[in-house]
Design a protein around this motif. Sequence first.
Motif: not given
Length: 467
Positions: A201-211
């Motif tokens: 499971t890859l999480h390569t395109d996530s954002e947190v608070a716009g970052m």
Amino acid sequence: MSIEPIGALTVLAGLICLWLGTGALVHGLAITAVLGAAAALFIGGANVLPGHLMVAFLAFGVLSRRRESVAVIKALHPNEPGFWFACLVAYGVASAILMPRVLAGVTPIIPLGTSVFEDTGSTVPLTPVSSNLTQSVHLCATLLCLLTLTAVASTRQGFTVVLSAILAYCVANLAFALIDVATYLTGTQELLSFIRNARYTLHTDSEVAGMKRIVGSYTETSVFARSTLGVFGFTGTLWLYGVQRALTGSLAAFSFVLIVLSTSSTGLVGAPIMLLLLYATALVSLVQGRAGGHAGLFAFYAPVIGLAVVLLLLLNPEATAEVRSYVDLVVLNKAESDSGVERSSWNVVSFQNFLDSWGLGVGLGTTRASSFAVALLASVGIPGALFFAIFALECFLRPRGSIGSLEADAAVAARNGYAGLLLGDLLVSPVIDQGLLFCMFAALSIAARPRRGEVRAVPPIPAGARL
């Protein structure tokens, strides 16, 4: 079995490195070790990483030479740390075969596997799973890598090559992080698809608070942060000691910035701890009367800069609120998130597995945890934990090299680099295999020893020397 394009490139690079010599093989291993989200081969449902494929080429190159073969055997002597790691591997493999069968149904587990059934996140009765095999293979590959790198580093020239290779890893780690951010901002993430082909499971395109959550060449941001904490500890220590100042100083500074900006709770928790460790290293250096390097400057200016940053934040309520909000979102509220609750439940179940197995463990690769310490106890129990503790103490805490020598400095840097890796693993790792960068740090530390006529000198580190 199927081979991927990145696997074909790895095979080609391995053959070229075999022709060039051991130095090229070690550097090739360091570069491919960064590709944590890539699969060179698929064997059934198992991913074979490019780094593990390169380990095979390195082992062939090293074991085909008599001197290096003898050094590999010496690394397994009971007086050497490698012996205790070999004991851990032997017990781990035996437990993977026996425990899920001998203790079948004794305790519920959250399986660490690759099939849909094994990756549901819910508990099932203790039973053999596919990762019993894959984790055994990974841990055996780690042992083989550790022994061969220790053999290479047993000579002065080989020691310098391993040191250079770790710096190459550090550069590659930083480069892939910058590429990851650049491709995300430009919408060209597909360019990295050939190194993001593993069946995880890859999480390569996530954002947190716009970052953007920085993942580099890994599967998720916590893995990137864990690796970069090791890079920061290693390069920061070398900079303190004046080894390749421009290179190590730049790598340490950029690594620290990337850790903070990665949005990883692992990174934000680990960064201040690593700063304290580097500060303690600087103070010890001053007590030893070490000349050169930047230890004195760091020991004096670090508290001043830290105090100045705190005062500036206190004088700027808006900036203070932004920092507090960021820390709350990434760290303090992490435990209450769905991910945090799930990971906590993994540790609860895994620790119960340790208790239900009477301290023997339920088998390497059997159960899923979210901390190296819990995974170690749940998988290989008290015997495996003792083997690992003896190895770590012998490897990283025994004094090595003459104070002020390049080898002693590199050994301290390897210890601090490993501290960064271990810190990340204690926070998030589901398995006990600590990977190939761990092997490089351990080999450098093991091989550091006083030599006759040793003087303080920092020779230029070659890009890839033939041994």
